[in-house]
Write a protein that holds these residues in place. Structure first.
Motif, PDB file in Angstrom:
ATOM      1  N   LYS A 115       4.509  -0.348 -44.895  1.00 50.19           N
ATOM      2  CA  LYS A 115       4.839  -0.676 -46.287  1.00 50.19           C
ATOM      3  C   LYS A 115       6.127  -1.489 -46.343  1.00 50.19           C
ATOM      4  N   GLU A 116       7.129  -1.092 -45.587  1.00 46.51           N
ATOM      5  CA  GLU A 116       8.408  -1.806 -45.589  1.00 46.51           C
ATOM      6  C   GLU A 116       8.238  -3.220 -45.046  1.00 46.51           C
ATOM      7  N   ASP A 117       7.462  -3.364 -43.982  1.00 50.50           N
ATOM      8  CA  ASP A 117       7.191  -4.698 -43.433  1.00 50.50           C
ATOM      9  C   ASP A 117       6.478  -5.571 -44.466  1.00 50.50           C
ATOM     10  N   ARG A 135       6.580  -5.233 -47.717  1.00 49.19           N
ATOM     11  CA  ARG A 135       7.535  -5.541 -48.783  1.00 49.19           C
ATOM     12  C   ARG A 135       8.466  -6.669 -48.362  1.00 49.19           C
ATOM     13  N   ARG A 136       8.960  -6.585 -47.127  1.00 51.64           N
ATOM     14  CA  ARG A 136       9.853  -7.628 -46.617  1.00 51.64           C
ATOM     15  C   ARG A 136       9.135  -8.968 -46.530  1.00 51.64           C
ATOM     16  N   ASN A 137       7.901  -8.955 -46.038  1.00 51.29           N
ATOM     17  CA  ASN A 137       7.111 -10.192 -45.941  1.00 51.29           C
ATOM     18  C   ASN A 137       6.848 -10.778 -47.328  1.00 51.29           C
ATOM     19  N   ALA A 158       8.671 -10.339 -50.001  1.00 49.27           N
ATOM     20  CA  ALA A 158       9.935 -10.864 -50.524  1.00 49.27           C
ATOM     21  C   ALA A 158      10.247 -12.211 -49.881  1.00 49.27           C
ATOM     22  N   GLY A 159      10.001 -12.307 -48.575  1.00 47.58           N
ATOM     23  CA  GLY A 159      10.228 -13.586 -47.888  1.00 47.58           C
ATOM     24  C   GLY A 159       9.304 -14.669 -48.404  1.00 47.58           C
ATOM     25  N   THR A 160       8.057 -14.318 -48.603  1.00 48.74           N
ATOM     26  CA  THR A 160       7.086 -15.284 -49.116  1.00 48.74           C
ATOM     27  C   THR A 160       7.466 -15.712 -50.535  1.00 48.74           C
TER      28      THR A 160
END
Length: 103
Positions: free
Chosen positions: A42-44, A46-48, A50-52
């Motif tokens: 889930k954290e990965d 979310r980070r992806n 946000a980056g996208t």
């Protein structure tokens, strides 16, 4: 002989309880591992995301700047064309006024 049978049954029950306890412990451990992995996934994600989103926002801002620059250039060209046309019409207007005044 009955005692041997009873002893074997008690040993089998004890062994079954031990196996059941081990299975429960392993199940609990597996569930904890799965929860930790799910949280990591889930954290990965979310980070992806946000980056996208940041990349999309940057691309959109860049495109907006390009469009604004193009619009500014187009407006400047139109203003220049209008000024040239007005200058050309100015001499025609002066000539028309002079014709009217001299008639």
């Amino acid at each position: 002989m009955v005692e041997d049978t009873m002893k074997a049954v008690r040993e089998a029950e004890t062994e079954a309880e031990r196996i059941l306890k081990e299975a429960e412990d392993k199940c609990h451990s597996l569930m904890q591992d799965a929860d930790a992995k799910a949280a990591g996934i889930k954290e990965d994600a979310r980070r992806n995301a946000a980056g996208t989103a940041a990349e999309i926002a940057k691309a959109a801002a860049s495109e907006a700047e390009r469009m604004l620059s193009d619009a500014e250039k187009e407006a400047a060209q139109e203003a220049e064309d209008l000024a040239k046309a007005a200058e050309a019409k100015k001499s025609e207007a002066v000539e028309a006024v002079l014709r009217i005044l001299t008639e």
